[in-house]
Design an enzyme around this catalytic site. Structure first.
Site, PDB file in Angstrom:
ATOM      1  N   HIS B  79      46.890  29.732  34.707  1.00  9.85           N
ATOM      2  CA  HIS B  79      47.413  30.546  35.807  1.00  9.85           C
ATOM      3  C   HIS B  79      46.256  31.204  36.558  1.00  9.85           C
ATOM      4  O   HIS B  79      46.165  31.122  37.785  1.00  9.85           O
ATOM      5  CB  HIS B  79      48.386  31.599  35.280  1.00  9.85           C
ATOM      6  CG  HIS B  79      48.720  32.681  36.262  1.00  9.85           C
ATOM      7  ND1 HIS B  79      49.532  32.472  37.354  1.00  9.85           N
ATOM      8  CD2 HIS B  79      48.333  33.982  36.331  1.00  9.85           C
ATOM      9  CE1 HIS B  79      49.633  33.598  38.050  1.00  9.85           C
ATOM     10  NE2 HIS B  79      48.906  34.530  37.457  1.00  9.85           N
ATOM     11  N   ASP B 108      33.649  22.813  66.993  1.00  6.00           N
ATOM     12  CA  ASP B 108      34.066  22.426  65.649  1.00  6.00           C
ATOM     13  C   ASP B 108      33.154  23.147  64.651  1.00  6.00           C
ATOM     14  O   ASP B 108      32.314  23.955  65.057  1.00  6.00           O
ATOM     15  CB  ASP B 108      33.961  20.894  65.450  1.00  6.00           C
ATOM     16  CG  ASP B 108      34.934  20.394  64.385  1.00  6.00           C
ATOM     17  OD1 ASP B 108      34.912  20.951  63.271  1.00  6.00           O
ATOM     18  OD2 ASP B 108      35.715  19.475  64.669  1.00  6.00           O
ATOM     19  N   TRP B 144      40.720  33.059  31.852  1.00  7.47           N
ATOM     20  CA  TRP B 144      39.985  32.540  33.014  1.00  7.47           C
ATOM     21  C   TRP B 144      38.511  32.936  32.974  1.00  7.47           C
ATOM     22  O   TRP B 144      37.685  32.359  33.666  1.00  7.47           O
ATOM     23  CB  TRP B 144      40.627  33.001  34.323  1.00  7.47           C
ATOM     24  CG  TRP B 144      40.139  34.326  34.836  1.00  7.47           C
ATOM     25  CD1 TRP B 144      40.549  35.552  34.424  1.00  7.47           C
ATOM     26  CD2 TRP B 144      39.145  34.543  35.844  1.00  7.47           C
ATOM     27  NE1 TRP B 144      39.867  36.530  35.105  1.00  7.47           N
ATOM     28  CE2 TRP B 144      39.000  35.936  35.985  1.00  7.47           C
ATOM     29  CE3 TRP B 144      38.366  33.705  36.643  1.00  7.47           C
ATOM     30  CZ2 TRP B 144      38.094  36.510  36.888  1.00  7.47           C
ATOM     31  CZ3 TRP B 144      37.471  34.288  37.535  1.00  7.47           C
ATOM     32  CH2 TRP B 144      37.347  35.669  37.653  1.00  7.47           C
ATOM     33  N   SER B 172      32.221  22.455  45.987  1.00 10.12           N
ATOM     34  CA  SER B 172      33.015  22.509  47.209  1.00 10.12           C
ATOM     35  C   SER B 172      32.854  23.853  47.913  1.00 10.12           C
ATOM     36  O   SER B 172      32.664  23.916  49.137  1.00 10.12           O
ATOM     37  CB  SER B 172      34.486  22.260  46.866  1.00 10.12           C
ATOM     38  OG  SER B 172      35.312  22.648  47.922  1.00 10.12           O
ATOM     39  N   SER B 173      32.895  24.939  47.115  1.00 12.91           N
ATOM     40  CA  SER B 173      32.764  26.273  47.715  1.00 12.91           C
ATOM     41  C   SER B 173      31.395  26.470  48.347  1.00 12.91           C
ATOM     42  O   SER B 173      31.277  27.063  49.417  1.00 12.91           O
ATOM     43  CB  SER B 173      32.943  27.359  46.652  1.00 12.91           C
ATOM     44  OG  SER B 173      34.273  27.424  46.265  1.00 12.91           O
ATOM     45  N   HIS B 256      31.947  39.392  39.495  1.00 13.57           N
ATOM     46  CA  HIS B 256      32.229  40.542  40.348  1.00 13.57           C
ATOM     47  C   HIS B 256      32.100  40.234  41.831  1.00 13.57           C
ATOM     48  O   HIS B 256      33.012  40.530  42.599  1.00 13.57           O
ATOM     49  CB  HIS B 256      31.496  41.811  39.938  1.00 13.57           C
ATOM     50  CG  HIS B 256      32.241  42.979  40.501  1.00 13.57           C
ATOM     51  ND1 HIS B 256      33.414  43.422  39.953  1.00 13.57           N
ATOM     52  CD2 HIS B 256      32.079  43.667  41.643  1.00 13.57           C
ATOM     53  CE1 HIS B 256      33.931  44.355  40.721  1.00 13.57           C
ATOM     54  NE2 HIS B 256      33.139  44.528  41.752  1.00 13.57           N
ATOM     55  N   GLU B 258      32.677  37.495  43.018  1.00 17.36           N
ATOM     56  CA  GLU B 258      33.850  36.629  43.230  1.00 17.36           C
ATOM     57  C   GLU B 258      35.072  37.435  43.687  1.00 17.36           C
ATOM     58  O   GLU B 258      35.811  36.997  44.566  1.00 17.36           O
ATOM     59  CB  GLU B 258      34.153  35.871  41.936  1.00 17.36           C
ATOM     60  CG  GLU B 258      35.483  35.135  41.903  1.00 17.36           C
ATOM     61  CD  GLU B 258      35.559  33.955  42.851  1.00 17.36           C
ATOM     62  OE1 GLU B 258      34.504  33.492  43.307  1.00 17.36           O
ATOM     63  OE2 GLU B 258      36.683  33.511  43.142  1.00 17.36           O
ATOM     64  N   TYR B 260      35.101  40.077  45.408  1.00 20.22           N
ATOM     65  CA  TYR B 260      34.914  40.452  46.816  1.00 20.22           C
ATOM     66  C   TYR B 260      34.985  39.236  47.724  1.00 20.22           C
ATOM     67  O   TYR B 260      35.375  39.348  48.884  1.00 20.22           O
ATOM     68  CB  TYR B 260      33.619  41.243  46.999  1.00 20.22           C
ATOM     69  CG  TYR B 260      33.769  42.586  46.364  1.00 20.22           C
ATOM     70  CD1 TYR B 260      34.478  43.596  47.010  1.00 20.22           C
ATOM     71  CD2 TYR B 260      33.308  42.836  45.079  1.00 20.22           C
ATOM     72  CE1 TYR B 260      34.702  44.800  46.406  1.00 20.22           C
ATOM     73  CE2 TYR B 260      33.530  44.051  44.462  1.00 20.22           C
ATOM     74  CZ  TYR B 260      34.226  45.031  45.134  1.00 20.22           C
ATOM     75  OH  TYR B 260      34.455  46.213  44.519  1.00 20.22           O
ATOM     76  N   SER B 271      41.874  43.702  59.910  1.00 19.06           N
ATOM     77  CA  SER B 271      41.205  44.338  61.060  1.00 19.06           C
ATOM     78  C   SER B 271      41.559  43.670  62.376  1.00 19.06           C
ATOM     79  O   SER B 271      41.221  44.184  63.440  1.00 19.06           O
ATOM     80  CB  SER B 271      39.682  44.307  60.868  1.00 19.06           C
ATOM     81  OG  SER B 271      39.339  44.924  59.648  1.00 19.06           O
ATOM     82  N   HIS B 305      30.324  46.665  34.598  1.00 17.38           N
ATOM     83  CA  HIS B 305      31.486  47.538  34.371  1.00 17.38           C
ATOM     84  C   HIS B 305      32.650  46.767  33.751  1.00 17.38           C
ATOM     85  O   HIS B 305      33.621  47.373  33.337  1.00 17.38           O
ATOM     86  CB  HIS B 305      31.908  48.283  35.651  1.00 17.38           C
ATOM     87  CG  HIS B 305      32.421  47.429  36.761  1.00 17.38           C
ATOM     88  ND1 HIS B 305      32.282  47.779  38.074  1.00 17.38           N
ATOM     89  CD2 HIS B 305      33.074  46.250  36.766  1.00 17.38           C
ATOM     90  CE1 HIS B 305      32.827  46.839  38.835  1.00 17.38           C
ATOM     91  NE2 HIS B 305      33.313  45.908  38.061  1.00 17.38           N
ATOM     92  N   HIS B 306      32.526  45.424  33.701  1.00 18.24           N
ATOM     93  CA  HIS B 306      33.523  44.627  32.985  1.00 18.24           C
ATOM     94  C   HIS B 306      33.205  44.566  31.494  1.00 18.24           C
ATOM     95  O   HIS B 306      33.940  43.955  30.733  1.00 18.24           O
ATOM     96  CB  HIS B 306      33.548  43.199  33.534  1.00 18.24           C
ATOM     97  CG  HIS B 306      33.952  43.117  34.979  1.00 18.24           C
ATOM     98  ND1 HIS B 306      35.259  43.004  35.371  1.00 18.24           N
ATOM     99  CD2 HIS B 306      33.218  43.150  36.115  1.00 18.24           C
ATOM    100  CE1 HIS B 306      35.317  42.951  36.698  1.00 18.24           C
ATOM    101  NE2 HIS B 306      34.092  43.052  37.172  1.00 18.24           N
ATOM    102  N   THR B 331      34.526  51.144  51.029  1.00 20.33           N
ATOM    103  CA  THR B 331      35.936  50.738  51.052  1.00 20.33           C
ATOM    104  C   THR B 331      36.774  51.813  51.717  1.00 20.33           C
ATOM    105  O   THR B 331      37.692  51.522  52.500  1.00 20.33           O
ATOM    106  CB  THR B 331      36.439  50.454  49.622  1.00 20.33           C
ATOM    107  OG1 THR B 331      35.492  49.616  48.967  1.00 20.33           O
ATOM    108  CG2 THR B 331      37.782  49.747  49.639  1.00 20.33           C
ATOM    109  N   LYS B 334      36.608  51.646  55.421  1.00 18.92           N
ATOM    110  CA  LYS B 334      37.500  50.636  56.007  1.00 18.92           C
ATOM    111  C   LYS B 334      38.944  51.139  56.072  1.00 18.92           C
ATOM    112  O   LYS B 334      39.607  51.008  57.097  1.00 18.92           O
ATOM    113  CB  LYS B 334      37.422  49.335  55.199  1.00 18.92           C
ATOM    114  CG  LYS B 334      36.041  48.704  55.251  1.00 18.92           C
ATOM    115  CD  LYS B 334      35.994  47.370  54.583  1.00 18.92           C
ATOM    116  CE  LYS B 334      36.322  46.258  55.516  1.00 18.92           C
ATOM    117  NZ  LYS B 334      35.321  45.938  56.506  1.00 18.92           N
ATOM    118  N   ARG B 453      46.537  42.637  26.849  1.00 21.22           N
ATOM    119  CA  ARG B 453      46.811  41.464  27.677  1.00 21.22           C
ATOM    120  C   ARG B 453      46.655  40.200  26.822  1.00 21.22           C
ATOM    121  O   ARG B 453      46.145  40.256  25.708  1.00 21.22           O
ATOM    122  CB  ARG B 453      45.881  41.433  28.885  1.00 21.22           C
ATOM    123  CG  ARG B 453      44.424  41.350  28.527  1.00 21.22           C
ATOM    124  CD  ARG B 453      43.501  41.605  29.704  1.00 21.22           C
ATOM    125  NE  ARG B 453      43.498  40.498  30.661  1.00 21.22           N
ATOM    126  CZ  ARG B 453      42.459  40.211  31.467  1.00 21.22           C
ATOM    127  NH1 ARG B 453      41.350  40.941  31.420  1.00 21.22           N
ATOM    128  NH2 ARG B 453      42.529  39.224  32.316  1.00 21.22           N
TER     129      ARG B 453
END
Lengths: 32, 537
Positions: B79, B108, B144, B172-173, B256, B258, B260, B271, B305-306, B331, B334, B453
């Site tokens: 998932h 293009d 994951w 690809s990314s 991390h 990722e 963002y 925006s 922090h993870h 943040t 924004k 979890r």
């Protein structure tokens, strides 16, 4: 303009790709 | 574009698309590739959503009802992987493909053939990833985050296919990011300055640099996993002199940024939508750009922090805690800018605005629970509980996914030349908005009460909130059937849309006809056109 741009695109792409490959190798080498 | 280059680059330059299936296989057109990305990501969203329905069905009541624990863990792992790498990231790349060339007045993407390759890798990578379910030992079941040694010493054989899929997805990314950087820097209209660019373009440019910094590190991590598993190395194996905690450092140095990568383009979308429906220019355009860049920079220096529970030195915990708190500043800039844009505006509440407004509100809830998790001493209680699950679903579902859905409703008339059914779309919004909160808000409570979890069974005290959460998730899942109907109905039966269906919308894409022509901006827009459509005019 188009001709000038198409040269710039390739160079930009190459520089960024080299940075990415460098980071990939550095990640493995620095932890080896 | 001059006629000589046009002839060299594209034989059918001034014609429509090829006919038949080969159009999609061979296409180098940014609009076609954007469409492919969006439909692929939608398919993956439904697959990942089906896994989520399985997870919530198992958790409907305490005790084991449907799945063996091992299979349950395969479901949670897949998932997460499918939603992150198959749904959210490709959806934003699809939006980038569709919108960035039109927003910067380019004909293009910069590297159209590579663009085709970037996309067509994805179905193969997704198939490889999903095929692991049918392999001996089952799919990867280590979450994951694939922490070593769960993903190395103790993982099923199918993990090597998972590694290959991650390599392909990362490749690809990276190619997508290279293409976006080259498009924005080299292909934007000659008269367009950087600080004229729309915020979706700015946020995607910055996201591309995050991808270039983060994805090679992920590729390095899975390469080391591959050699640890198959070629006798011991990068993450303590018995061979390696360090499993190092895996977590490398993973989160990718992981991390990722998160963002998955939210900055959504910030860009919001925006655009809020100024349109508040009928005011965006408040603080330049501060939005600097805030995005600041968030991107900070995202690289907060990864541990993870990992507060891995036994870091206190000085390290303090550093990562304070650095994390710092992200609240840009943040907040924004969020306050969006609120200030609405201040005294002539607001109306069409579907894209409803999604955008609920994004601001619900994403901020996710941001605040993130701040709570970032407090090192408090995280000892929260770590690996359902509170974390609640937090990241608020930022990724009501943040990233909300941004994508908002964008789809906002630009659908431009893409298809047709209007969707506004009444049905509002019904869909309210079903999704209510059910998503019924699903994820109670997870804060069961998390704070201590439910871990990634387990298929739980203590009786968690039963009531889990029941509510599962019921909410079924309604949320069903709401996507309505979403599918609205999209298909719009494409097939929608009323013709005008070029600028939202009268206050700003941006070069709205100067184009609806549906937008197959090839656009053969001639770059002039300075006057750019200024007339700029977000700060």
């Amino acid at each position: 303009m188009a001709e000038k741009n198409s040269k710039g695109q390739g160079r930009t792409a190459l520089i960024v790709a080299i940075v990415a490959i460098g980071l990939y190798l550095a990640t493995i080498m620095l932890n080896g | 574009m001059s006629s000589t280059t046009a002839a060299a680059a594209h034989d059918d330059h001034h014609h429509g698309p090829e006919k038949g299936l080969l159009r999609w296989v061979k296409t180098t057109n940014h609009k076609d590739i954007g469409t492919l990305y969006l439909w692929f990501s939608f398919a993956m969203l439904l697959v990942g959503g089906a896994f989520a329905m399985g997870i919530r069905s198992e958790l409907l009541q305490p005790g084991l009802q449907l799945f063996e624990p091992q299979f349950y863990n395969q479901l949670t792992t897949m998932h997460g992987l499918i939603m992150v790498f198959g749904a959210i990231m490709p959806a934003f790349v699809g939006l980038a493909n569709w919108l960035i060339p039109m927003m910067v007045g380019a004909p293009d993407m910069a590297l159209p053939r590579m663009n085709n390759w970037s996309f067509w890798i994805l179905p193969f990578a997704g198939t490889i990833l999903l095929s692991t379910f049918f392999m001996e030992g089952g799919a990867p079941a280590f979450g994951w985050t694939f922490y070593a040694p769960l993903s190395t010493t103790f993982a099923p054989d199918s993990t090597d296919f998972f590694i290959f899929a991650i390599h392909l997805l990362g490749f690809s990314s990276i190619m997508g990011a290279i293409n976006i950087i080259a498009t924005v820097l080299n292909m934007k209209a000659p008269e367009m300055r950087l600080m004229d660019m729309p915020l979706f373009v700015w946020t995607w440019l910055i996201t591309s640099f995050l991808l270039i910094g983060a994805m090679p590190v992920l590729a390095g991590a899975v390469t080391m996993m591959l050699t640890d598993r198959n070629f006798g190395t011991a990068f993450f194996d303590a018995t061979g002199g390696g360090d499993p905690v190092m895996f977590q450092h490398i993973f989160w140095f990718f992981g991390h940024p990722e998160v963002y990568i998955m939210i900055l383009p959504a910030f860009g979308i919001i925006s655009h939508i809020i100024p349109t429906f508040a009928r005011k220019p965006l408040f603080g355009y330049s501060s939005m750009v600097y805030a995005t860049a600041s968030i991107a920079f900070l995202s690289y220096i907060v990864w541990a922090h993870h990992m507060f529970l891995t036994g870091m030195p206190v000085a390290g915990e303090l550093y990562f805690m304070y650095a994390t708190m710092l992200i609240a500043v840009p943040t907040g800039v924004k969020v306050f800018n969006w609120v200030a844009t609405m201040w005294k505006g002539s607001m109306s509440f069409e579907t894209p605005m409803l999604w955008a407004l609920s994004f601001v509100f619900l994403f901020t809830i996710g941001g605040f629970s993130g701040l709570m998790l970032g407090i090192a001493p408090a995280d000892i209680q929260y770590h690996d509980t359902y509170f974390v699950v609640a937090h990241f679903h608020y930022v990724l579902v009501t943040g990233a996914l909300w941004g994508i859905i908002a964008a789809v409703f906002y630009w659908l008339p431009k893409w298809t030349g047709k209007m969707y059914n506004e009444r049905l779309a509002k019904v869909h919004f309210w079903i999704a908005m209510i059910s998503v909160n019924v699903t994820f808000f109670p997870q804060h409570f069961i998390g704070l009460a201590g439910m871990p979890r990634r387990i298929p069974d739980y203590a009786l005290q968690f039963a009531d909130f889990n029941f509510i959460s599962s019921i909410g998730s079924f309604a949320f899942g069903l709401s996507f059937l309505l979403f599918t109907y609205i999209l298909v109905d719009c494409i097939r039966n929608g009323k013709p849309a005008v070029a600028r269906p939202w009268e206050s919308a700003k941006g070069l894409e709205w100067t184009l006809a609806a549906p937008v022509a197959y090839h656009t901006f053969d001639e770059p827009p002039t300075r006057a056109e750019i200024l007339a459509e700029s977000q700060h005019s």
